[in-house]
Design a protein around this motif. Structure first.
Motif, PDB file in Angstrom:
ATOM      1  N   THR A 154      34.234  52.240  -8.610  1.00 52.51           N
ATOM      2  CA  THR A 154      32.638  52.672  -9.057  1.00 52.51           C
ATOM      3  C   THR A 154      31.919  52.111  -7.715  1.00 52.51           C
ATOM      4  O   THR A 154      30.869  52.962  -7.505  1.00 52.51           O
ATOM      5  CB  THR A 154      32.124  52.206 -10.191  1.00 52.51           C
ATOM      6  OG1 THR A 154      32.315  50.633 -10.494  1.00 52.51           O
ATOM      7  CG2 THR A 154      32.878  52.901 -11.523  1.00 52.51           C
ATOM      8  N   MET A 155      32.157  50.888  -7.356  1.00 54.55           N
ATOM      9  CA  MET A 155      31.349  50.379  -6.077  1.00 54.55           C
ATOM     10  C   MET A 155      31.729  51.365  -5.306  1.00 54.55           C
ATOM     11  O   MET A 155      30.632  51.547  -4.299  1.00 54.55           O
ATOM     12  CB  MET A 155      32.004  49.187  -6.061  1.00 54.55           C
ATOM     13  CG  MET A 155      30.733  47.951  -5.439  1.00 54.55           C
ATOM     14  SD  MET A 155      31.397  46.474  -5.052  1.00 54.55           S
ATOM     15  CE  MET A 155      30.846  45.944  -6.779  1.00 54.55           C
ATOM     16  N   LEU A 156      32.891  51.872  -5.058  1.00 55.29           N
ATOM     17  CA  LEU A 156      33.297  52.729  -3.748  1.00 55.29           C
ATOM     18  C   LEU A 156      32.416  54.141  -3.949  1.00 55.29           C
ATOM     19  O   LEU A 156      32.065  54.677  -2.956  1.00 55.29           O
ATOM     20  CB  LEU A 156      34.688  53.019  -3.697  1.00 55.29           C
ATOM     21  CG  LEU A 156      35.406  53.267  -2.462  1.00 55.29           C
ATOM     22  CD1 LEU A 156      35.025  52.403  -1.511  1.00 55.29           C
ATOM     23  CD2 LEU A 156      36.700  53.329  -2.875  1.00 55.29           C
ATOM     24  N   LYS A 157      32.281  54.419  -5.200  1.00 49.19           N
ATOM     25  CA  LYS A 157      31.419  55.665  -5.439  1.00 49.19           C
ATOM     26  C   LYS A 157      30.112  55.622  -5.289  1.00 49.19           C
ATOM     27  O   LYS A 157      29.420  56.512  -4.415  1.00 49.19           O
ATOM     28  CB  LYS A 157      31.745  55.998  -6.999  1.00 49.19           C
ATOM     29  CG  LYS A 157      30.787  57.024  -7.700  1.00 49.19           C
ATOM     30  CD  LYS A 157      30.578  57.291  -8.971  1.00 49.19           C
ATOM     31  CE  LYS A 157      29.518  57.816  -9.467  1.00 49.19           C
ATOM     32  NZ  LYS A 157      28.304  56.619 -10.114  1.00 49.19           N
ATOM     33  N   LYS A 175      36.106  60.267   2.788  1.00 46.38           N
ATOM     34  CA  LYS A 175      36.715  58.775   3.205  1.00 46.38           C
ATOM     35  C   LYS A 175      36.921  57.783   1.926  1.00 46.38           C
ATOM     36  O   LYS A 175      37.845  57.082   1.929  1.00 46.38           O
ATOM     37  CB  LYS A 175      35.617  58.420   4.051  1.00 46.38           C
ATOM     38  CG  LYS A 175      35.456  58.989   5.454  1.00 46.38           C
ATOM     39  CD  LYS A 175      33.985  58.720   6.349  1.00 46.38           C
ATOM     40  CE  LYS A 175      33.972  59.419   7.258  1.00 46.38           C
ATOM     41  NZ  LYS A 175      32.575  59.245   7.992  1.00 46.38           N
ATOM     42  N   ALA A 176      35.885  57.727   1.152  1.00 38.65           N
ATOM     43  CA  ALA A 176      35.911  56.921   0.030  1.00 38.65           C
ATOM     44  C   ALA A 176      37.479  57.303  -0.775  1.00 38.65           C
ATOM     45  O   ALA A 176      38.137  56.561  -1.365  1.00 38.65           O
ATOM     46  CB  ALA A 176      35.043  57.076  -0.980  1.00 38.65           C
ATOM     47  N   LYS A 177      37.703  58.518  -1.153  1.00 35.24           N
ATOM     48  CA  LYS A 177      38.947  58.987  -1.592  1.00 35.24           C
ATOM     49  C   LYS A 177      40.229  58.384  -0.995  1.00 35.24           C
ATOM     50  O   LYS A 177      40.928  57.844  -1.804  1.00 35.24           O
ATOM     51  CB  LYS A 177      39.022  60.601  -1.455  1.00 35.24           C
ATOM     52  CG  LYS A 177      40.262  60.987  -2.578  1.00 35.24           C
ATOM     53  CD  LYS A 177      40.344  62.437  -2.380  1.00 35.24           C
ATOM     54  CE  LYS A 177      41.786  62.884  -3.191  1.00 35.24           C
ATOM     55  NZ  LYS A 177      42.231  64.256  -2.656  1.00 35.24           N
ATOM     56  N   ARG A 178      40.236  58.552   0.316  1.00 32.56           N
ATOM     57  CA  ARG A 178      41.327  57.730   1.006  1.00 32.56           C
ATOM     58  C   ARG A 178      41.330  56.149   0.607  1.00 32.56           C
ATOM     59  O   ARG A 178      42.873  55.724   0.397  1.00 32.56           O
ATOM     60  CB  ARG A 178      41.031  57.844   2.394  1.00 32.56           C
ATOM     61  CG  ARG A 178      42.209  57.324   3.136  1.00 32.56           C
ATOM     62  CD  ARG A 178      42.229  57.452   4.806  1.00 32.56           C
ATOM     63  NE  ARG A 178      42.883  56.548   5.663  1.00 32.56           N
ATOM     64  CZ  ARG A 178      42.618  56.484   6.850  1.00 32.56           C
ATOM     65  NH1 ARG A 178      41.987  57.203   7.774  1.00 32.56           N
ATOM     66  NH2 ARG A 178      43.407  55.554   7.663  1.00 32.56           N
ATOM     67  N   LEU A 179      40.396  55.476   0.704  1.00 36.18           N
ATOM     68  CA  LEU A 179      40.486  54.118   0.238  1.00 36.18           C
ATOM     69  C   LEU A 179      40.798  54.023  -1.133  1.00 36.18           C
ATOM     70  O   LEU A 179      41.653  52.919  -1.659  1.00 36.18           O
ATOM     71  CB  LEU A 179      39.177  53.205   0.563  1.00 36.18           C
ATOM     72  CG  LEU A 179      39.051  51.897   0.244  1.00 36.18           C
ATOM     73  CD1 LEU A 179      40.284  51.356   0.867  1.00 36.18           C
ATOM     74  CD2 LEU A 179      37.954  51.229   0.804  1.00 36.18           C
TER      75      LEU A 179
END
Lengths: 190, 190
Positions: A154-157, A175-179
């Motif tokens: 969620t933080m990444l989101k 990019k976030a999806k990759r991490l």
DNA sequence: CATAAAGTAGACAAATCGTTCTACCAACGG
DNA sequence: CCGTTGGTAGAACGATTTGTCTACTTTATG
């Protein structure tokens, strides 16, 4: 037509686009073509209208996100689907969510900084709901530390949303999806 | 004493705490104990004052962040030091930054949604500066894809800030640091 | 010392804010 | 058919907004 609903939707659009304090009730009434008295018969103040807007947006957003997740197989695919959904949102491919202007709840907390204020608390509740959605999905998987993982996803989101809004980075979700993928891979036991 | 500077610092404190549209110039003048005419001799409008506030905050914040990074050995330690610095910020252990109320630049973009507006562009420039700071540090390390890594580390930072603000999660920086560590470990070649 | 610059307090203008109010109209159920 | 309900338009209210202006005082400099 339901005047109350029309008021909520018009107010949402204007608050979301221009901010809350920047939008006056007269502007909302003009755009909605509704009389002032009608507004104050449904809501006792502008802030109560805002609260209704937040509840409305919360319902729509959670509904949309959970649907997107459930369209995939439970587990990792469902969580990654959330980031695909974000990508669609950032690039204005989701009609139901209105043109992307960041997150209404983050934006609202910027204007209602006091955590004890009702608007701030409604925003907090929304974020908890999304967190719960992710956490429940993680629980169906063979991973340890579901709490930590849900926190990070969620933080990444949130980071992706802010980056898309402030930097105008339309690729933020990809990019976030990759991490997120990497995070889930290294966390999966089996 | 420099009246101009006093105005900037007072306006910063109020904007940061309550939002920009929620704070009137009269309130700024009262708290700063400065006459209205003086304000308008230094700044041609409230928005110009805001722009000066953003530049001031940008300078202070970047200075603070880069100092915290340079206190460690170059490379991974320096980047992790950034997350330790965030932790101090979120928990009000940094005097120079004022009590934590999220990120002024994210908050400002919530109120100035139009990306072509000057305030929004100043916020974007600030975020680019932080991104550059991280990217330069990565270049001293033996890692591939410094661009992607810098994107993810800054995205993680934004996520931590928002989580600390909206959820009141004082541990957000510590959690983000753990993921940053993992990200750097798996990216390091040597 | 004199002059200019920069400060002061605060009145004021014009607009807008959220909110309340009056006056009127249309639809509907008893 | 009459009264209630829920809507309309928009005037009005008092507070507040940003920004300008007058009149006076302090301070610094040549």
């Amino acid at each position: 037509m339901d005047k109350r609903q029309k008021l909520i939707e018009t107010a949402f659009r204007l608050f979301y686009q221009h901010g809350i304090h920047a939008v006056g009730v007269n502007q909302i009434l003009e755009e909605a073509k509704i009389a002032k008295k009608t507004l104050y018969s449904h809501f006792e103040s502008k802030e109560k209208l805002l609260e209704a807007v937040l509840e409305y947006r919360d319902a729509r957003f959670v509904e949309w996100a959970s649907q997107r997740m459930q369209q995939e197989h439970a587990g990792k695919a469902a969580i990654l689907a959330l980031f695909d959904a974000l990508d669609d949102w950032f690039n204005d491919r989701v009609e139901n969510l209105a043109a992307f202007h960041g997150c209404l709840f983050i934006n609202t907390c910027s204007e209602y900084g006091d955590p004890s204020s009702t608007p701030h608390q409604l925003c907090r509740a929304h974020k908890r709901r999304i967190h719960e959605l992710v956490k429940q999905e993680l629980k169906t998987m063979a991973v340890a530390e579901t709490d930590y993982l849900a926190d990070m996803l969620t933080m990444l989101k949130e980071g992706a949303i802010v980056t898309a809004q402030v930097q105008g980075d339309k690729l933020a979700a990809k990019k976030a999806k990759r991490l997120a993928e990497q995070l889930l891979s290294s966390a999966t036991i089996q």
